[in-house]
Scaffold this motif. Sequence first.
Motif, PDB file in Angstrom:
ATOM      1  N   GLU A   1     -39.840  -3.795   1.125  1.00 19.60           N
ATOM      2  CA  GLU A   1     -41.075  -3.157   1.243  1.00 19.60           C
ATOM      3  C   GLU A   1     -41.054  -1.405   0.902  1.00 19.60           C
ATOM      4  O   GLU A   1     -42.171  -0.990   0.399  1.00 19.60           O
ATOM      5  CB  GLU A   1     -41.343  -2.932   2.841  1.00 19.60           C
ATOM      6  N   ILE A   2     -40.033  -0.727   1.072  1.00 15.24           N
ATOM      7  CA  ILE A   2     -39.809   0.689   0.597  1.00 15.24           C
ATOM      8  C   ILE A   2     -40.006   0.655  -0.877  1.00 15.24           C
ATOM      9  O   ILE A   2     -40.789   1.531  -1.286  1.00 15.24           O
ATOM     10  CB  ILE A   2     -38.552   1.207   1.225  1.00 15.24           C
ATOM     11  N   TRP A   3     -39.487  -0.482  -1.493  1.00 13.15           N
ATOM     12  CA  TRP A   3     -39.569  -0.247  -3.027  1.00 13.15           C
ATOM     13  C   TRP A   3     -41.166  -0.574  -3.453  1.00 13.15           C
ATOM     14  O   TRP A   3     -41.640   0.051  -4.238  1.00 13.15           O
ATOM     15  CB  TRP A   3     -38.946  -1.420  -3.475  1.00 13.15           C
ATOM     16  N   ARG A   4     -41.578  -1.308  -2.735  1.00 13.64           N
ATOM     17  CA  ARG A   4     -43.176  -1.752  -2.823  1.00 13.64           C
ATOM     18  C   ARG A   4     -44.105  -0.649  -2.639  1.00 13.64           C
ATOM     19  O   ARG A   4     -44.742  -0.263  -3.564  1.00 13.64           O
ATOM     20  CB  ARG A   4     -43.585  -2.825  -1.769  1.00 13.64           C
ATOM     21  N   VAL A   5     -43.852   0.045  -1.497  1.00 14.71           N
ATOM     22  CA  VAL A   5     -44.744   1.317  -1.345  1.00 14.71           C
ATOM     23  C   VAL A   5     -44.514   2.471  -1.912  1.00 14.71           C
ATOM     24  O   VAL A   5     -45.391   3.174  -1.997  1.00 14.71           O
ATOM     25  CB  VAL A   5     -45.141   1.370   0.106  1.00 14.71           C
ATOM     26  N   LEU A   6     -43.260   2.710  -2.535  1.00 16.62           N
ATOM     27  CA  LEU A   6     -43.031   3.794  -3.071  1.00 16.62           C
ATOM     28  C   LEU A   6     -43.669   4.060  -4.611  1.00 16.62           C
ATOM     29  O   LEU A   6     -43.741   3.277  -5.231  1.00 16.62           O
ATOM     30  CB  LEU A   6     -41.568   4.213  -3.416  1.00 16.62           C
ATOM     31  N   LYS A   7     -44.221   5.048  -4.736  1.00 16.00           N
ATOM     32  CA  LYS A   7     -44.771   5.340  -6.288  1.00 16.00           C
ATOM     33  C   LYS A   7     -43.402   5.636  -7.259  1.00 16.00           C
ATOM     34  O   LYS A   7     -42.368   5.815  -6.941  1.00 16.00           O
ATOM     35  CB  LYS A   7     -45.495   6.786  -6.352  1.00 16.00           C
ATOM     36  N   PRO A   8     -43.757   5.301  -8.390  1.00 14.03           N
ATOM     37  CA  PRO A   8     -42.676   5.465  -9.452  1.00 14.03           C
ATOM     38  C   PRO A   8     -42.476   6.947  -9.293  1.00 14.03           C
ATOM     39  O   PRO A   8     -43.201   7.824  -9.491  1.00 14.03           O
ATOM     40  CB  PRO A   8     -43.502   5.086 -10.877  1.00 14.03           C
ATOM     41  N   GLY A   9     -41.020   7.029  -9.287  1.00 16.16           N
ATOM     42  CA  GLY A   9     -40.909   8.717  -9.130  1.00 16.16           C
ATOM     43  C   GLY A   9     -40.715   8.958  -7.811  1.00 16.16           C
ATOM     44  O   GLY A   9     -40.106  10.101  -7.400  1.00 16.16           O
ATOM     45  N   GLY A  10     -41.091   8.149  -7.012  1.00 11.28           N
ATOM     46  CA  GLY A  10     -40.821   8.585  -5.415  1.00 11.28           C
ATOM     47  C   GLY A  10     -39.468   8.270  -4.765  1.00 11.28           C
ATOM     48  O   GLY A  10     -38.632   7.567  -5.491  1.00 11.28           O
ATOM     49  N   MET A  11     -39.351   8.841  -3.623  1.00 12.63           N
ATOM     50  CA  MET A  11     -37.885   8.998  -3.137  1.00 12.63           C
ATOM     51  C   MET A  11     -37.886   8.533  -1.939  1.00 12.63           C
ATOM     52  O   MET A  11     -38.615   8.972  -1.015  1.00 12.63           O
ATOM     53  CB  MET A  11     -37.314  10.330  -3.222  1.00 12.63           C
ATOM     54  N   LEU A  12     -36.617   7.723  -1.511  1.00 12.20           N
ATOM     55  CA  LEU A  12     -36.356   7.519   0.095  1.00 12.20           C
ATOM     56  C   LEU A  12     -35.302   8.276   0.314  1.00 12.20           C
ATOM     57  O   LEU A  12     -34.222   8.287  -0.544  1.00 12.20           O
ATOM     58  CB  LEU A  12     -36.071   6.016   0.039  1.00 12.20           C
ATOM     59  N   LYS A  13     -35.226   8.969   1.590  1.00 11.21           N
ATOM     60  CA  LYS A  13     -34.096   9.598   2.136  1.00 11.21           C
ATOM     61  C   LYS A  13     -33.671   9.155   3.284  1.00 11.21           C
ATOM     62  O   LYS A  13     -34.363   8.961   4.296  1.00 11.21           O
ATOM     63  CB  LYS A  13     -34.440  11.282   2.243  1.00 11.21           C
ATOM     64  N   MET A  14     -32.526   8.463   3.388  1.00 10.13           N
ATOM     65  CA  MET A  14     -31.988   7.758   4.651  1.00 10.13           C
ATOM     66  C   MET A  14     -30.974   8.482   5.010  1.00 10.13           C
ATOM     67  O   MET A  14     -30.065   8.734   4.256  1.00 10.13           O
ATOM     68  CB  MET A  14     -31.842   6.174   4.207  1.00 10.13           C
ATOM     69  N   THR A  15     -30.916   8.675   6.430  1.00 12.55           N
ATOM     70  CA  THR A  15     -29.947   9.435   7.184  1.00 12.55           C
ATOM     71  C   THR A  15     -29.290   8.683   8.161  1.00 12.55           C
ATOM     72  O   THR A  15     -30.347   8.049   9.031  1.00 12.55           O
ATOM     73  CB  THR A  15     -30.321  10.844   7.545  1.00 12.55           C
ATOM     74  N   ASN A  16     -28.220   8.524   8.304  1.00 16.44           N
ATOM     75  CA  ASN A  16     -27.326   7.478   9.596  1.00 16.44           C
ATOM     76  C   ASN A  16     -26.067   8.020   9.714  1.00 16.44           C
ATOM     77  O   ASN A  16     -25.408   8.661   8.868  1.00 16.44           O
ATOM     78  CB  ASN A  16     -27.660   6.144   9.191  1.00 16.44           C
ATOM     79  N   ARG A  17     -25.518   7.133  10.638  1.00 15.72           N
ATOM     80  CA  ARG A  17     -24.097   7.595  10.666  1.00 15.72           C
ATOM     81  C   ARG A  17     -23.338   6.280   9.929  1.00 15.72           C
ATOM     82  O   ARG A  17     -23.949   5.366   9.356  1.00 15.72           O
ATOM     83  CB  ARG A  17     -23.671   7.025  12.218  1.00 15.72           C
TER      84      ARG A  17
END
Length: 248
Positions: free
Chosen positions: A122-138
């Motif tokens: 779903e993250i891939w689907r809704v991101l625009k080309p060139g868009g970025m996900l930043k995920m922070t976790n332990r």
Amino acid sequence: MTDYPITNNSHYFRREVTFDRDLQAHYQQQQKGSYHVLDLACGEGEFLKKQIQSLGTNGIHWYGLDLSPDLLFHAKQTLADEWVMLSEGSADALPYPDDSMNYISNRYSFHHFLNKRGVIREIWRVLKPGGMLKMTNRSVFDEANSWLYLYFPNAFFEDCNRYWSREMLFGAMQQMGFHVQIQLKVTMKLEPLRHLLYLAEMQAFSSLTRLSGRDYQSGLSMMREKLRKNPKSRIQTEQSEMILYARK
């Protein structure tokens, strides 16, 4: 869906929220037309509040999504004076069109998602080309000697079942088509046992809420007994922070 009760926020633990300079840099690079930012699993809205205070709403559209109506209720209060579209929904069925988001932030919640691969799709689907996900976790596999697992050993097994290793996360993101980079920071230090006991009593780590009553009380008893013998006890702790950058 998630692995925690969506109607109960009694174990919601506030982490320090800072200005996201990666968001600022990406926005400045992509500054053509409107820019859309999603806080995935937005909780009570503190992250969005901090970013809006720093970047404003001129040309930036802000979105927050969470499965918990209780947390969204508080988010609406936190963001009452801001232009933010808040939605109740599941991370594996995002209510947004294809190629609609420039930047997605996900902080300390990916381990709660039951359908992790569905969330990545779903993250891939809704991101625009060139868009970025930043995920922070332990990165719990880099905290094997943590005080948490010393006093509550079954919490480690709970976390191993919920958290993905950085290698698994990297592979799944890359397989989807993302360009991926992962940064890992592990901090070792001495901390007062009294403070750690407070965190345990507050169940600041969600794995503690998943323990049997016997396991949980056993760990608390050991901590209290050590503190009784030496009120100034300090023990070594390990804390990790893993940041994943995934660009479409």
